[in-house]
Design an enzyme around this catalytic site. Structure first.
Site, mmCIF file in Angstrom:
data_model
loop_
_atom_site.group_PDB
_atom_site.id
_atom_site.type_symbol
_atom_site.label_atom_id
_atom_site.label_comp_id
_atom_site.label_asym_id
_atom_site.label_seq_id
_atom_site.Cartn_x
_atom_site.Cartn_y
_atom_site.Cartn_z
ATOM 1 N N GLU A 70 0.936 -1.456 0.034
ATOM 2 C CA GLU A 70 0.548 -0.470 -0.195
ATOM 3 C C GLU A 70 0.404 1.185 0.028
ATOM 4 O O GLU A 70 1.729 1.217 0.568
ATOM 5 C CB GLU A 70 -0.852 0.364 1.292
ATOM 6 C CG GLU A 70 -1.971 0.791 1.034
ATOM 7 C CD GLU A 70 -2.907 1.340 2.307
ATOM 8 O OE1 GLU A 70 -3.618 -0.022 2.595
ATOM 9 O OE2 GLU A 70 -4.262 2.155 2.247
ATOM 10 N N LYS A 243 -8.165 -0.760 10.830
ATOM 11 C CA LYS A 243 -7.337 -0.648 9.644
ATOM 12 C C LYS A 243 -6.028 0.141 9.482
ATOM 13 O O LYS A 243 -5.399 -0.401 9.543
ATOM 14 C CB LYS A 243 -8.603 -0.562 8.352
ATOM 15 C CG LYS A 243 -7.558 -1.301 7.195
ATOM 16 C CD LYS A 243 -7.177 -0.812 6.353
ATOM 17 C CE LYS A 243 -6.919 -1.511 5.125
ATOM 18 N NZ LYS A 243 -5.992 -0.537 3.881
ATOM 19 N N ASP A 259 2.669 -14.785 12.718
ATOM 20 C CA ASP A 259 1.208 -15.358 12.811
ATOM 21 C C ASP A 259 0.502 -13.729 12.308
ATOM 22 O O ASP A 259 -0.887 -13.494 13.583
ATOM 23 C CB ASP A 259 1.537 -16.022 13.040
ATOM 24 C CG ASP A 259 -0.676 -17.119 12.489
ATOM 25 O OD1 ASP A 259 -1.440 -16.265 12.067
ATOM 26 O OD2 ASP A 259 -0.626 -17.894 13.282
ATOM 27 N N HIS A 354 -2.534 9.700 -1.465
ATOM 28 C CA HIS A 354 -2.705 8.057 -1.951
ATOM 29 C C HIS A 354 -2.585 8.047 -3.394
ATOM 30 O O HIS A 354 -1.650 7.551 -3.696
ATOM 31 C CB HIS A 354 -4.033 7.951 -1.370
ATOM 32 C CG HIS A 354 -4.050 5.930 -1.708
ATOM 33 N ND1 HIS A 354 -3.307 5.252 -0.555
ATOM 34 C CD2 HIS A 354 -4.512 5.709 -2.560
ATOM 35 C CE1 HIS A 354 -4.128 4.193 -1.551
ATOM 36 N NE2 HIS A 354 -4.608 4.701 -2.495
HETATM 37 C C1 MEV Z 1 -6.115 3.402 4.409
HETATM 38 O O1 MEV Z 1 -5.634 2.053 4.130
HETATM 39 C C2 MEV Z 1 -7.071 3.867 6.095
HETATM 40 C C3 MEV Z 1 -7.442 5.261 6.648
HETATM 41 O O2 MEV Z 1 -8.682 3.781 5.358
HETATM 42 C C4 MEV Z 1 -7.692 4.445 8.158
HETATM 43 C C5 MEV Z 1 -8.416 5.483 8.115
HETATM 44 O O3 MEV Z 1 -9.712 5.966 7.317
HETATM 45 O O4 MEV Z 1 -8.152 6.333 9.183
HETATM 46 C C6 MEV Z 1 -6.632 6.144 5.331
#
Ligand code: MEV
Length: 385
Positions: A70, A243, A259, A354
Site C-alpha cells: 500500500e 484498519k 502469524d 494516495h
Molecule cells: C487506508 O488504508 C487506511 C485509512 O482508511 C485509515 C483511516 O481511515 O483511518 C486511511
C-alpha cells in the site's frame, strides 16, 4: 539523529540497500524451505519492503522494515519518524507474556471441578518434565484452572493451561502441551476430551502505546479528537480507523515471520461492545495525546521467524532483543500510522497523497507492460482500486 536517515528517501536504491546492508537480491530464499513449509508448493509471493528510517520509540532509534504494497504507509511513517526526534514522543510498554490454551471435555456431572483442582500441581510438574524445552528457553508453565460451561443443556469442562512462552510466539508449544494434558486428564478422570488448542485471545499480552504531540496546532488537534470520538462511537468508522492501525502492524508481522492471522484474531478479540476503537485521541492541556491498547502474540524465535532469512534480517536491522520489544515497536508504529491517517482525513483527505503515489505505480506498470509486451493485468483501466 544521523543526517543520513533523515534524508533517506532521497538516496538511490543502491545506496539505501548499502546503508542497511541488504543482501537478499542475489540470495533467494531456498526452494526447499517452501517445500518443507507447505504442501503443493509452487513458488513465493513477493511484497515490496520499505524501511522507516530511524523512528524513536521509548528513546531508542529503530530502522523498521515493512513488507507492504500500500502506497502511503511507509511514506507517512517516515514523516512521523522525523517528527519523533523533535515534535512527538512515542512510548510503548507491554504486559505479561502469557499464552493460554484450553482442553474441553464432556462433563458427566457439574461437580468435578474440585476433584480436578486437586491434581493441578501434579500436572504442572509432569508438564515441566515432559516439555523441558520450555524451561530451557526461560519459559514456564504457569497455571491450570478448570471451569464449567453450560452449552445446549450440556456441561462442558474447560481446562485452562497458561504458559509463558519466553521469546517464542508459543502457539505450537501451547497446543502440544494442551493435547498432552487433555490426554492425561481424560485418562485419569475417565472424561471424554472434545478438543485441545491454544487460544488467540490473550488478555495478558496487552500492548499500550502513547503518542504525545505538545506543539500541535490547536484546531488540528481538536479535529483529530473529533475523528477519534467518531471511531469510538460508530462501528462503521471504528473498523476503518482500526484498519489504519493494522496498516503498520501487519507489514511488520509479515516481515518478521509472525502469524498475522493469529494476531488479527487476537486484536479482534481484545475489542468489545464497550471498546470498538483500538485508540483514543484527546486534546489536553499539554497538547494532543493518543493512546492505543491492543493484544498481540508475537515472537522472535521459533517458526518462520527463525528459518526465513529476511525475517532474521528484519529483527537484526531493528536490533530487537525480546518479543516484548517487538510488540512495543508494533504498537508504537500502529499508533503513529493512525495519527497520520487521521491528520490526512481531517485536512486534505487521503486521496490526494494516495493518488500521487498511486499514479507513480500506474506509470511504473505502464512502462513495465511496454517493456515486456502487453499483459492483460498491467494494461487497460488505470483505476485499480
Ligand atoms: C487506508 O488504508 C487506511 C485509512 O482508511 C485509515 C483511516 O481511515 O483511518 C486511511
Amino acid at each position: 539523529m544521523d543526517k543520513y536517515w533523515t534524508n533517506f528517501r532521497n538516496y538511490h536504491l543502491v545506496e539505501k540497500k548499502q546503508a542497511i546492508n541488504y543482501q537478499f537480491d542475489n540470495y533467494p530464499i531456498p526452494e526447499n524451505l517452501g517445500e518443507q513449509l507447505i504442501e503443493n508448493f509452487i513458488g513465493y509471493y513477493q511484497l515490496p519492503i520499505g524501511v522507516i528510517p530511524g523512528i524513536k520509540i521509548n528513546s531508542k532509534n529503530y530502522l523498521v522494515p515493512l513488507a507492504i504494497e500500500e502506497s502511503s504507509v511507509v511514506a507517512a511513517l517516515s514523516r512521523l519518524a522525523k517528527f519523533s526526534h523533535n515534535k512527538i514522543k512515542l512510548t510503548c510498554n507491554s504486559g505479561q507474556r502469557i499464552l493460554l490454551g484450553h482442553c474441553y471435555f464432556e462433563a458427566p456431572s457439574s461437580n468435578m471441578i474440585e476433584l480436578l483442582d486437586q491434581k493441578n500441581e501434579d500436572y504442572l510438574q509432569r508438564l515441566n518434565l515432559y516439555f523441558p524445552k520450555i524451561k530451557m528457553r526461560q519459559g514456564e508453565f504457569k497455571w491450570i484452572k478448570h471451569s464449567l460451561l453450560f452449552i445446549k443443556n450440556q456441561f462442558v469442562i474447560k481446562t485452562e493451561l497458561a504458559i509463558n512462552p519466553a521469546e517464542a510466539m508459543g502457539a505450537n508449544s501451547v497446543t502440544q502441551a494442551c493435547e498432552k494434558l487433555g490426554q492425561w486428564i481424560a485418562h485419569d478422570f475417565e472424561l471424554k476430551l472434545i478438543m485441545a488448542i491454544l487460544s488467540n485471545k490473550s488478555p495478558k499480552n496487552i500492548v499500550y502505546a502513547t503518542m504525545e504531540y505538545p506543539e500541535i496546532e490547536k484546531e488540528l488537534g481538536r479535529k483529530i479528537e473529533q475523528a477519534s470520538l467518531i471511531a469510538e462511537n460508530d462501528p462503521y468508522r471504528a473498523a476503518t480507523h482500526n484498519k489504519g492501525i493494522m496498516n503498520a502492524i501487519d507489514p511488520l508481522m509479515i516481515i518478521t515471520g509472525n502469524d498475522w492471522r493469529a494476531n488479527a484474531a487476537c486484536v479482534y478479540s481484545s475489542l468489545s461492545t464497550n471498546r470498538i476503537s483500538l485508540s483514543q485521541w484527546r486534546m489536553t492541556e499539554s497538547g494532543l495525546v493518543g493512546k492505543l491498547e491492543l493484544s498481540l502474540q508475537l515472537g522472535i524465535v521459533g517458526g518462520v521467524t527463525k528459518i526465513h532469512p529476511q525475517s532474521q534480517f528484519a529483527l537484526n536491522l531493528m536490533q530487537i532483543r525480546s518479543s516484548n520489544e517487538l510488540c512495543q515497536v508494533a504498537g508504537a508504529i500502529g499508533l503513529a500510522q493512525n495519527y497520520a491517517a487521521l491528520e490526512a482525513l481531517v485536512t486534505e483527505g487521503v486521496m490526494r497523497g494516495h493518488m500521487k503515489l498511486h499514479q507513480q505505480n500506474i506509470e511504473l506498470l505502464k512502462s513495465l507492460s511496454l517493456n515486456n509486451g502487453s499483459h492483460p493485468h498491467t494494461t487497460g483501466s488505470t483505476d485499480t482500486n
